[in-house]
Design a protein around this motif. Structure first.
Motif, mmCIF file in Angstrom:
data_model
loop_
_atom_site.group_PDB
_atom_site.id
_atom_site.type_symbol
_atom_site.label_atom_id
_atom_site.label_comp_id
_atom_site.label_asym_id
_atom_site.label_seq_id
_atom_site.Cartn_x
_atom_site.Cartn_y
_atom_site.Cartn_z
ATOM 1 N N MET A 161 32.394 78.246 -29.374
ATOM 2 C CA MET A 161 31.938 79.563 -29.811
ATOM 3 C C MET A 161 31.776 79.675 -31.325
ATOM 4 O O MET A 161 31.110 80.586 -31.814
ATOM 5 N N LEU A 162 32.382 78.755 -32.073
ATOM 6 C CA LEU A 162 32.303 78.821 -33.531
ATOM 7 C C LEU A 162 31.187 77.945 -34.103
ATOM 8 O O LEU A 162 30.916 77.996 -35.306
ATOM 9 N N GLU A 163 30.552 77.154 -33.274
ATOM 10 C CA GLU A 163 29.556 76.196 -33.776
ATOM 11 C C GLU A 163 28.386 76.905 -34.468
ATOM 12 O O GLU A 163 28.034 76.573 -35.605
ATOM 13 N N GLU A 164 27.749 77.841 -33.779
ATOM 14 C CA GLU A 164 26.577 78.515 -34.339
ATOM 15 C C GLU A 164 26.945 79.444 -35.503
ATOM 16 O O GLU A 164 26.257 79.442 -36.533
ATOM 17 N N PRO A 165 28.014 80.249 -35.395
ATOM 18 C CA PRO A 165 28.404 81.055 -36.555
ATOM 19 C C PRO A 165 28.707 80.208 -37.790
ATOM 20 O O PRO A 165 28.334 80.581 -38.905
ATOM 21 N N ALA A 166 29.366 79.059 -37.598
ATOM 22 C CA ALA A 166 29.644 78.182 -38.737
ATOM 23 C C ALA A 166 28.349 77.681 -39.350
ATOM 24 O O ALA A 166 28.196 77.654 -40.587
#
Length: 267
Positions: A161-166
Motif C-alpha cells: 500500500m505504500l509503494e505508489e504513495p512513496a
C-alpha cells in the motif's frame, strides 16, 4: 523523531542525535480509535510545547494538533505561539481540509501531513503538489491499519500500500516517512527488516518507538540518555550498512517481511 513532552527527554534526544522532537496534542477521537491497542497515546499540552521548545537548540519541535475541525485555526495559533517549529495535521480525509490547514498556517512554519486514512492515501495526488519546499508527508500505520480493516500494524507495508504513495512523494520532491521502528534486534518483525524497507522506499525519517526510552510502558516519558544514545547509534550503523546493499538484498528482505507480517496477522 522521538515523541515526548518532557524537557529532559527532549534534551537527551537532541544530544543523542534525534532530529525532531514530536510533541503530541492530538486527543480528539484517539481513545475511541486506538484504545484497544498497545500504542502511543499522549495528551501533551501547550505548556509541554513551551517547555520542550525551551529545552532544545538544534532539534526541530513538531506539534501534532487535533484532526480538522472548528478549533483547528485556534490550535494552530496557540501551538505556534508556544514555540512549535512545525505542525502536523492528523486524520484528514480531503484535499479541502489540507487547503484549509495550509491557509491557517500561512507559511509561518512548515507542515507535515499525517496520511493515516484510506481517503487521504488515495487522494494524495490531489494535494501533494500544494506542499511547500519544507513541507512533508508522514504515512501513519496505526490508524491506516485500523481503517483498512487489517489486523497487524505492518500489513499496509507488506501488502504494497505504500509503494505508489512513496513513488509520488519522490517524484514530487516531497520528503516523506512512515510508521515507527523499534530497537535493533527486537520486535516480532525485526527492526532491521523495517529499516531496510525505509531505505528501499526512500523514506527520510521514522518515529522511534517507546522502547528507546526504556521499558516501553504506556506512561513512560523519561529516557535514559546513555541508553538512548547507544540505541540510536546502533540504528544509524544499521542504516549505513543497509545503504551499501544491492537491489537483490532489498527484494529478499521484502519477501521475508511480507511472509512474517502476514503470518503474524493470520491473514
Amino acid at each position: 523523531m522521538l515523541i515526548t513532552g518532557d524537557p529532559e527527554t527532549a534534551r537527551a534526544a537532541e544530544r543523542s542525535g534525534v532530529d525532531r522532537v514530536f510533541v503530541d496534542m492530538e486527543s480528539r477521537g484517539k481513545q475511541e480509535r486506538q484504545g484497544h491497542l498497545n500504542a502511543h497515546r499522549a495528551n501533551h499540552t501547550l505548556e509541554d510545547v513551551e517547555r520542550v521548545a525551551g529545552s532544545v537548540d538544534r532539534a526541530e519541535v513538531m506539534v501534532r494538533v487535533n484532526p480538522p475541525g472548528p478549533e483547528t485555526a485556534h490550535e494552530v495559533e496557540a501551538a505556534i505561539e508556544a514555540g512549535a517549529q512545525r505542525l502536523m495535521l492528523p486524520m484528514f480525509v480531503s484535499a479541502g481540509e489540507v487547503d484549509d490547514f495550509l491557509r491557517q498556517v500561512d507559511g509561518r512554519v512548515p507542515v507535515t501531513l499525517l496520511v493515516e486514512t484510506p481517503a487521504a492515501l488515495a487522494r494524495l495526488p490531489l494535494y501533494v503538489g500544494q506542499l511547500g519546499a519544507r513541507d512533508q508527508v508522514h504515512i501513519g500505520l496505526n490508524d491506516l491499519t485500523l481503517a483498512a480493516g487489517l489486523d497487524f500494524l505492518f500489513e499496509p507495508l507488506a501488502g504494497g500500500m505504500l509503494e505508489e504513495p512513496a513513488r509520488m512523494c519522490r517524484e514530487a520532491g516531497v520528503p516523506f516517512g512512515f510508521g515507527g521502528v523499534g530497537r535493533i534486534g527486537n520486535g516480532d518483525v525485526p527492526a532491521e527488516w523495517i529499516l531496510a524497507e525505509h531505505v528501499r522506499l526512500g523514506s527520510d525519517w521514522v518515529i522511534l518507538s517507546r522502547s528507546f526510552r526504556g521499558t516501553g510502558g504506556p506512561g513512560e516519558e523519561r529516557a535514559d540518555p546513555e541508553r538512548l544514545r547507544e540505541e540510536l547509534l546502533r540504528l544509524r550503523e544499521c542504516e549505513s550498512a543497509l545503504r551499501c546493499e544491492g537491489a537483490d538484498f532489498f527484494e529478499r528482505n521484502r519477501a521475508r517481511l511480507r511472509e512474517r507480517v502476514f503470518a503474524l496477522a493470520d491473514a
